[in-house]
Motif scaffolding. Structure first.
Motif, PDB file in Angstrom:
ATOM      1  N   ARG A  30      12.841  -7.366  -3.247  1.00 42.91           N
ATOM      2  CA  ARG A  30      12.136  -6.173  -3.701  1.00 42.91           C
ATOM      3  C   ARG A  30      12.852  -5.590  -4.918  1.00 42.91           C
ATOM      4  NH1 ARG A  30      13.418  -1.969   1.316  1.00 42.91           N
ATOM      5  NH2 ARG A  30      15.652  -1.632   0.860  1.00 42.91           N
ATOM      6  N   GLN A  31      12.079  -4.857  -5.698  1.00 42.52           N
ATOM      7  CA  GLN A  31      12.649  -4.202  -6.858  1.00 42.52           C
ATOM      8  C   GLN A  31      12.049  -2.803  -6.986  1.00 42.52           C
ATOM      9  OE1 GLN A  31      12.321  -6.302 -10.598  1.00 42.52           O
ATOM     10  NE2 GLN A  31      14.066  -5.187 -11.441  1.00 42.52           N
ATOM     11  N   ALA A  32      12.900  -1.816  -6.859  1.00 37.69           N
ATOM     12  CA  ALA A  32      12.485  -0.434  -7.014  1.00 37.69           C
ATOM     13  C   ALA A  32      12.567  -0.043  -8.487  1.00 37.69           C
ATOM     14  CB  ALA A  32      13.377   0.477  -6.175  1.00 37.69           C
ATOM     15  N   PRO A  33      11.828   0.970  -8.902  1.00 36.44           N
ATOM     16  CA  PRO A  33      11.863   1.405 -10.312  1.00 36.44           C
ATOM     17  C   PRO A  33      13.279   1.731 -10.757  1.00 36.44           C
ATOM     18  CG  PRO A  33      10.063   2.461  -9.154  1.00 36.44           C
ATOM     19  CD  PRO A  33      10.869   1.744  -8.112  1.00 36.44           C
ATOM     20  N   GLY A  34      13.692   1.124 -11.864  1.00 37.17           N
ATOM     21  CA  GLY A  34      14.998   1.402 -12.417  1.00 37.17           C
ATOM     22  C   GLY A  34      16.155   0.745 -11.701  1.00 37.17           C
TER      23      GLY A  34
ATOM     24  N   GLY B  42       4.420  -9.614  -7.364  1.00 37.67           N
ATOM     25  CA  GLY B  42       4.796  -8.580  -6.419  1.00 37.67           C
ATOM     26  C   GLY B  42       3.609  -7.856  -5.819  1.00 37.67           C
ATOM     27  N   THR B  43       3.863  -7.238  -4.671  1.00 40.63           N
ATOM     28  CA  THR B  43       2.900  -6.341  -4.057  1.00 40.63           C
ATOM     29  C   THR B  43       3.625  -5.009  -3.859  1.00 40.63           C
ATOM     30  OG1 THR B  43       1.347  -6.046  -2.226  1.00 40.63           O
ATOM     31  CG2 THR B  43       3.437  -7.093  -1.682  1.00 40.63           C
ATOM     32  N   LEU B  44       2.988  -3.931  -4.273  1.00 39.94           N
ATOM     33  CA  LEU B  44       3.649  -2.634  -4.310  1.00 39.94           C
ATOM     34  C   LEU B  44       3.578  -1.922  -2.963  1.00 39.94           C
ATOM     35  CD1 LEU B  44       5.083  -0.412  -5.933  1.00 39.94           C
ATOM     36  CD2 LEU B  44       2.811   0.431  -6.585  1.00 39.94           C
TER      37      LEU B  44
ATOM     38  N   GLY C  60       0.821  -1.200   0.000  1.00 44.82           N
ATOM     39  CA  GLY C  60       0.000   0.000   0.000  1.00 44.82           C
ATOM     40  C   GLY C  60       0.853   1.247   0.000  1.00 44.82           C
ATOM     41  N   SER C  61       0.205   2.375   0.165  1.00 48.41           N
ATOM     42  CA  SER C  61       0.889   3.667   0.196  1.00 48.41           C
ATOM     43  C   SER C  61       0.860   4.209   1.609  1.00 48.41           C
ATOM     44  CB  SER C  61       0.197   4.645  -0.757  1.00 48.41           C
ATOM     45  OG  SER C  61       0.287   4.200  -2.092  1.00 48.41           O
ATOM     46  N   VAL C  62       2.033   4.561   2.137  1.00 48.27           N
ATOM     47  CA  VAL C  62       2.134   5.075   3.502  1.00 48.27           C
ATOM     48  C   VAL C  62       3.093   6.258   3.525  1.00 48.27           C
ATOM     49  CG1 VAL C  62       1.653   2.837   4.570  1.00 48.27           C
ATOM     50  CG2 VAL C  62       4.023   3.488   4.060  1.00 48.27           C
ATOM     51  N   GLN C  63       3.148   6.903   4.681  1.00 44.07           N
ATOM     52  CA  GLN C  63       4.082   8.007   4.894  1.00 44.07           C
ATOM     53  C   GLN C  63       5.363   7.464   5.526  1.00 44.07           C
ATOM     54  OE1 GLN C  63       3.453  11.470   4.467  1.00 44.07           O
ATOM     55  NE2 GLN C  63       1.526  11.003   3.441  1.00 44.07           N
ATOM     56  N   ALA C  64       6.433   8.197   5.360  1.00 41.76           N
ATOM     57  CA  ALA C  64       7.700   7.831   5.999  1.00 41.76           C
ATOM     58  C   ALA C  64       7.489   7.718   7.510  1.00 41.76           C
ATOM     59  CB  ALA C  64       8.766   8.870   5.691  1.00 41.76           C
ATOM     60  N   GLY C  65       8.060   6.673   8.096  1.00 40.08           N
ATOM     61  CA  GLY C  65       7.904   6.430   9.520  1.00 40.08           C
ATOM     62  C   GLY C  65       6.763   5.490   9.870  1.00 40.08           C
TER      63      GLY C  65
ATOM     64  N   LEU D  21       6.177 -10.203   6.685  1.00 35.24           N
ATOM     65  CA  LEU D  21       7.265  -9.227   6.754  1.00 35.24           C
ATOM     66  C   LEU D  21       6.709  -7.972   7.420  1.00 35.24           C
ATOM     67  CD1 LEU D  21      10.245  -8.646   5.975  1.00 35.24           C
ATOM     68  CD2 LEU D  21       9.350  -7.485   3.939  1.00 35.24           C
ATOM     69  N   GLN D  22       7.068  -7.786   8.682  1.00 30.94           N
ATOM     70  CA  GLN D  22       6.668  -6.594   9.418  1.00 30.94           C
ATOM     71  C   GLN D  22       7.677  -5.500   9.107  1.00 30.94           C
ATOM     72  OE1 GLN D  22       3.918  -5.974  11.444  1.00 30.94           O
ATOM     73  NE2 GLN D  22       4.672  -3.864  11.412  1.00 30.94           N
ATOM     74  N   MET D  23       7.204  -4.412   8.539  1.00 36.50           N
ATOM     75  CA  MET D  23       8.087  -3.315   8.141  1.00 36.50           C
ATOM     76  C   MET D  23       7.758  -2.076   8.970  1.00 36.50           C
ATOM     77  SD  MET D  23       8.012  -3.859   3.995  1.00 36.50           S
ATOM     78  CE  MET D  23       6.308  -3.350   3.854  1.00 36.50           C
ATOM     79  N   ASN D  24       8.699  -1.669   9.785  1.00 36.15           N
ATOM     80  CA  ASN D  24       8.536  -0.495  10.630  1.00 36.15           C
ATOM     81  C   ASN D  24       9.482   0.609  10.179  1.00 36.15           C
ATOM     82  OD1 ASN D  24       6.695  -1.946  12.232  1.00 36.15           O
ATOM     83  ND2 ASN D  24       8.344  -2.682  13.574  1.00 36.15           N
ATOM     84  N   SER D  25       9.196   1.824  10.615  1.00 30.68           N
ATOM     85  CA  SER D  25      10.042   2.979  10.292  1.00 30.68           C
ATOM     86  C   SER D  25      10.356   3.034   8.805  1.00 30.68           C
ATOM     87  CB  SER D  25      11.349   2.913  11.106  1.00 30.68           C
ATOM     88  OG  SER D  25      11.084   2.881  12.485  1.00 30.68           O
ATOM     89  N   LEU D  26       9.322   2.928   8.002  1.00 33.36           N
ATOM     90  CA  LEU D  26       9.520   2.894   6.556  1.00 33.36           C
ATOM     91  C   LEU D  26      10.114   4.195   6.038  1.00 33.36           C
ATOM     92  CD1 LEU D  26       6.314   0.940   5.629  1.00 33.36           C
ATOM     93  CD2 LEU D  26       8.626   0.299   4.927  1.00 33.36           C
ATOM     94  N   LYS D  27      10.941   4.059   5.020  1.00 31.58           N
ATOM     95  CA  LYS D  27      11.609   5.187   4.394  1.00 31.58           C
ATOM     96  C   LYS D  27      11.223   5.250   2.920  1.00 31.58           C
ATOM     97  CE  LYS D  27      15.695   4.352   7.289  1.00 31.58           C
ATOM     98  NZ  LYS D  27      17.160   4.089   7.279  1.00 31.58           N
ATOM     99  N   PRO D  28      11.325   6.413   2.304  1.00 25.83           N
ATOM    100  CA  PRO D  28      11.011   6.499   0.862  1.00 25.83           C
ATOM    101  C   PRO D  28      11.819   5.512   0.025  1.00 25.83           C
ATOM    102  CG  PRO D  28      11.115   8.687   1.807  1.00 25.83           C
ATOM    103  CD  PRO D  28      11.560   7.729   2.890  1.00 25.83           C
ATOM    104  N   GLU D  29      13.042   5.215   0.456  1.00 27.99           N
ATOM    105  CA  GLU D  29      13.873   4.275  -0.313  1.00 27.99           C
ATOM    106  C   GLU D  29      13.411   2.829  -0.178  1.00 27.99           C
ATOM    107  OE1 GLU D  29      14.929   6.590   1.871  1.00 27.99           O
ATOM    108  OE2 GLU D  29      16.656   5.878   3.047  1.00 27.99           O
ATOM    109  N   ASP D  30      12.418   2.577   0.677  1.00 28.97           N
ATOM    110  CA  ASP D  30      11.821   1.246   0.752  1.00 28.97           C
ATOM    111  C   ASP D  30      10.756   1.047  -0.324  1.00 28.97           C
ATOM    112  OD1 ASP D  30      11.919   1.571   4.313  1.00 28.97           O
ATOM    113  OD2 ASP D  30      13.275   0.357   3.070  1.00 28.97           O
ATOM    114  N   THR D  31      10.433   2.083  -1.054  1.00 28.88           N
ATOM    115  CA  THR D  31       9.444   1.987  -2.123  1.00 28.88           C
ATOM    116  C   THR D  31       9.899   0.984  -3.172  1.00 28.88           C
ATOM    117  OG1 THR D  31       8.639   4.246  -1.823  1.00 28.88           O
ATOM    118  CG2 THR D  31       8.310   3.250  -3.990  1.00 28.88           C
TER     119      THR D  31
END
Length: 121
Positions: free
Chosen positions: A37-41, A114-116, A9-14, A80-90
């Motif tokens: 994971r695979q980020a664009p590019g 994949g799940t975005l 899903g879409s979330v904010q940093a943190g 996969l529990q993901m905490n303190s998410l950062k933009p680079e985790d996109t």
């Protein structure tokens, strides 16, 4: 073996998100599961992996201390529990099962779609 990831899903940093990967089919043949994971590019990269007992969890340096991988053997599900998410985790996050060789390499027997995950600053 079929793998189906969910929870992106879409979330904010943190913020936090939890991804799930449900395995079906010949689940008795699964001995190790993980996430890439695979980020664009960018190239696909290893994120985390574990057996269902969670005794052999491995993480990429970029997610250590923030992400936790865990398994539910009775449900044939990996989380996969993901905490303190950062933009680079996109990235698109992919569930995998049964590595061939190095678990941090991209050579696994089974891959799910994949799940975005999108993290905005």
């Amino acid at each position: 073996v079929q793998l189906q990831a969910s929870g992106g899903g879409s979330v904010q940093a943190g913020d936090s998100l939890r991804l799930s990967c449900a395995a079906s089919g010949r689940t008795d043949s699964i001995y190790f599961m993980g996430w890439f994971r695979q980020a664009p590019g960018k190239e696909r990269e290893f994120v985390a992996a574990s057996d269902f007992s969670d005794h052999m969890a491995n993480y990429a340096d970029s997610v250590k201390g923030r992400f936790t991988v865990s398994g539910d053997n009775a449900r044939n599900t990996l989380y996969l529990q993901m905490n303190s998410l950062k933009p680079e985790d996109t990235a698109d996050y992919y569930c995998v099962a049964n590595p061939i060789g190095n678990i941090k390499g991209a050579n696994w027997n089974y891959w799910g779609p994949g799940t975005l995950v999108t993290v905005s600053s």
